[in-house]
Design an enzyme around this catalytic site. Structure first.
Site, short mmCIF file in Angstrom:
data_model
loop_
_atom_site.label_atom_id
_atom_site.label_comp_id
_atom_site.label_asym_id
_atom_site.label_seq_id
_atom_site.Cartn_x
_atom_site.Cartn_y
_atom_site.Cartn_z
N ALA A 44 0.83 -1.20 0.00
CA ALA A 44 0.00 0.00 0.00
C ALA A 44 0.86 1.25 0.00
CB ALA A 44 -0.95 -0.01 1.20
N HIS A 266 -5.56 -17.47 11.01
CA HIS A 266 -5.26 -18.22 9.78
C HIS A 266 -5.12 -19.70 10.14
CE1 HIS A 266 -3.54 -19.46 6.01
NE2 HIS A 266 -3.53 -18.22 5.55
N SER A 284 1.10 -21.11 3.38
CA SER A 284 0.12 -20.47 2.51
C SER A 284 -1.19 -21.24 2.40
CB SER A 284 0.71 -20.31 1.11
OG SER A 284 -0.27 -19.91 0.19
N ARG A 331 -11.18 -18.74 6.03
CA ARG A 331 -10.22 -18.92 7.11
C ARG A 331 -10.85 -19.01 8.50
NH1 ARG A 331 -5.50 -14.80 4.82
NH2 ARG A 331 -4.91 -16.15 3.08
N HIS A 402 -3.21 -13.73 12.34
CA HIS A 402 -2.62 -13.39 11.04
C HIS A 402 -2.93 -11.94 10.66
CE1 HIS A 402 -1.10 -13.87 7.05
NE2 HIS A 402 -2.28 -13.86 6.45
N GLU A 426 -3.93 -2.48 5.11
CA GLU A 426 -4.40 -3.14 6.33
C GLU A 426 -4.62 -2.16 7.48
OE1 GLU A 426 -3.21 -6.98 9.18
OE2 GLU A 426 -1.79 -6.24 7.68
N LEU A 442 -3.36 -8.41 -0.62
CA LEU A 442 -2.49 -7.85 -1.65
C LEU A 442 -3.31 -7.03 -2.64
CD1 LEU A 442 -0.20 -10.96 -2.40
CD2 LEU A 442 0.00 -9.24 -0.62
#
Length: 638
Positions: A44, A266, A284, A331, A402, A426, A442
């Site tokens: 960002a 997460h 991931s 999640r 997370h 964020e 992202l």
């Protein structure tokens, strides 16, 4: 406090186009008269600084790392969403918009999310033009894969290094502007406070981490892109340096803090190995494309080698409970399901805090070479940490803190209630509601920096007379002095515990009482314990060294001091939100099947907290959430 979201009128799909059509402009020759501070150089912050400088603004960019390339965005692994429909599987801007709204349990602002889905299609083209090496199919077209909360393959990826490659793309753009003189870079420089004059953000106070020098910087606007606050729990997937200080201190200067209770657990992390750990490692979510999650059906099989447990004795609980989405359930749902299995006594590994992520079936079907091609670096990372070969036996995973969906409140223009203070990525609350779908962080960071802020910041600056406030202004001197006094106060305590020890105690309180499952009793207990820990911190912390040079202990203590206050705000927000939604799960509010139970009649709003003073109760303000296009329904992935 007035919370005007400033959402444009007209049909949802036309709001962003209308905004851009009607926005106020600044003559290119005049943009150099405006100075913009950007704090943070992740996806960002880096993309915003580069884009604003490209437009002609004078940009001052700050990061506490030694290089912008070390921003935590580099740790993101799995991919980035975009509604390109390259798979021809029925994707569209609307489907991405709806999946994101639903994924956030209908607790995000509809107009912001639709804009994010619209802009997503441009992000991929931008990044490809920068040379980001996205994975490609045999014929050369960009490849995509699935992520949680979607029944489409819309996630673009660079093996398990997507965040790193995207950050390098943004860093190239930023470096170009540094070389051209459009951006002045201040590495190893941490923001200590925000300066507001006459109700507008006008600058920041910083400390140079190598020399200890405290300085003030002035600007026409300030942009915070400083990430989330998961480290309030001590153990999280975030880098140790990630912290809440920039946004929390802006909150103390008048910016509203929205939905701090929305924290994401997460489900795909390497389990805790012991008290020696300072952070946790993320595996991931992309691994759940091919990996199957399971635990033994029978407690008697706990302790056996996983390869010795037959198929008939395995419980693939995500596939059983959520057949439509299976292992790619969102999640928050996958995390609670893992906790439920472990609470039932069927968890694996040390302490029974783990479940299996098994690639045996995928290797049999696709071959080990293909799995290595897609996930090789992730398997290597797992083996380095656990000394276990994920190709030969299932990985062990467990949920961990997370991402954080809460953050400073912003309107449609990404500006906080404090004029001149913009918050992106964020660090703001706007796009993800009560739960973030994988591969959306992202997307939001780059959307805000490349494609949204350059329009909205220009629209605001067009009505502001250019010219920064001189740094000899009394308010600059006062805030700078306060920042220095706080550091000296920390050094003067001379207690018996380090900031790390006290932070670990705070994290234990947060995880046990404000973690995956919360209730009125646990939250009230947490608030009381946090107050006790805060009192102990200021009475018993021991910070060695001085404030006149490099002092990592002082940096840590200064950030932990903010967590000692912020943790209470997070717990208070969770206590007052008497419903379950997304990552905020109150055990008193669940369906008969154990799913989150929303209360749309009383809590379909954003909770924005207003600071009133140290040890004084903050004021809870509300921004109602309206839905013009989607229908409020019970969130189901079965």
């Amino acid at each position: 406090m007035q919370l005007d979201p400033k959402v444009p009128g007209g049909p949802l799909a036309e709001k962003w186009s209308r905004y851009k059509r009607d926005q106020k402009l600044i003559n290119p020759a005049n943009k150099a008269k405006y100075t913009v501070i950007v704090v943070g150089t992740g996806l960002a912050g880096g993309s915003a600084a580069a884009s604003l400088a490209e437009l002609g603004y004078k940009v001052l960019s700050f990061c506490f790392q030694d290089s912008p390339r070390r921003a935590h965005s580099i740790a993101a692994q799995g991919g980035i969403n975009a509604a390109k429909n390259y798979r021809n599987d029925g994707d569209s801007v609307y489907r991405l918009f709806y999946d994101t709204i639903k994924g956030g349990d209908f607790r995000s602002r509809e107009a912001n999310v639709h804009r994010l889905a619209e802009v997503s299609v441009n992000i991929i083209d931008q990044c490809v033009a920068q040379g980001v090496p996205f994975a490609r199919e045999y014929g050369g077209l960009l490849d995509t894969r699935s992520f949680g909360g979607a029944q489409l393959q819309r996630t673009f990826y660079c093996r398990g290094q997507t965040g790193q490659q995207l950050l390098l793309g943004a860093y190239q753009a930023l470096s170009r502007q540094i070389a051209a003189g459009g951006v002045t870079m201040f590495p190893r420089c941490e923001m200590l406070d925000l300066i507001a004059i006459d109700g507008k953000a006008r600058g920041i106070v910083t400390r140079h981490l190598e020399t200890g020098k405290i300085e003030t910087f002035t600007a026409d606007a300030v942009v915070l892109a400083t990430g989330g606050y998961s480290n309030v729990f001590f153990l999280s997937t975030n880098a140790i340096g990630c912290n809440v200080s920039a946004t929390y201190r802006a909150y103390k200067r008048g910016a509203a803090f929205a939905n701090p209770c929305y924290t994401q657990i997460h489900p795909t992390c390497i389990p805790v190995a012991g008290d020696h750990q300072s952070k946790l490692t993320l595996m991931s979510e992309s691994l759940r494309n091919d990996g199957r999650v399971w635990v033994p059906r029978n407690k008697s099989d706990i302790g056996k080698h996983p390869n010795e447990i037959p198929e008939s004795a395995r419980d693939y609980y995500l596939e059983r409970k959520y057949p439509s989405f299976g292992n790619l359930a969102p999640r928050d749902i996958a995390s609670r399901a893992a906790k439920e299995a472990c609470d039932d006594g069927r968890g694996v590994g040390p302490g029974g805090l783990g479940v299996y992520l098994d690639f045996a079936a995928a290797i049999d079907k696709q071959g080990e070479a293909r799995i290595r091609e897609k996930y090789g670096n992730l398997f290597e990372m797992y083996e380095r940490i656990t000394a276990e070969d994920g190709y030969k036996q299932p990985m062990r995973i467990y949920p961990a803190l997370h991402y954080t969906m809460g953050g400073l409140w912003v309107n449609y223009e990404l500006m906080s209630n404090l004029p001149g203070l913009f918050v992106i990525g964020e660090a703001n609350f706007s796009d993800h509601g009560a739960n973030r779908l994988g591969a959306s962080a992202l997307m939001q960071g780059l959307a805000d920096g490349y494609f949204v802020l350059p329009y909205t910041l220009t629209n605001w600056l067009a009505e502001q007379k250019p010219g920064v406030t001189p740094t000899d202004h009394l308010e600059f001197k006062r805030v700078e002095a306060e920042a220095g006094e706080k550091l000296k106060k920390l050094l003067a305590v001379k207690g018996k515990k380090t900031a790390i020890e006290l932070h670990r105690e705070l994290g234990h309180v947060m995880w046990e009482n404000v973690g995956m499952a919360r209730n009125k009793q646990s939250l009230e207990h947490a608030i009381q314990r946090i107050r006790e820990l805060r009192e102990e911190f200021w009475r018993n912390v021991n910070v060695t060294g001085t404030d006149a040079d490099l002092n990592v202990a002082l940096e840590r203590a200064n950030r932990v001091a903010d967590y000692m206050e912020f943790g209470e705000l997070l717990a208070l927000d969770a206590l007052t939100r008497e419903e379950s939604c997304g990552g905020h799960f109150r055990t008193e509010y669940q369906t008969v099947e154990g799913e989150a139970k929303r209360d749309d009649a009383h809590f379909c709003h954003v909770a924005a907290w207003e600071f009133t003073g140290i040890d004084k109760p903050p004021i809870r303000n509300e921004e109602p959430l309206g839905f013009e296009t989607v229908k409020l329904t019970e969130r189901s992935y079965k």
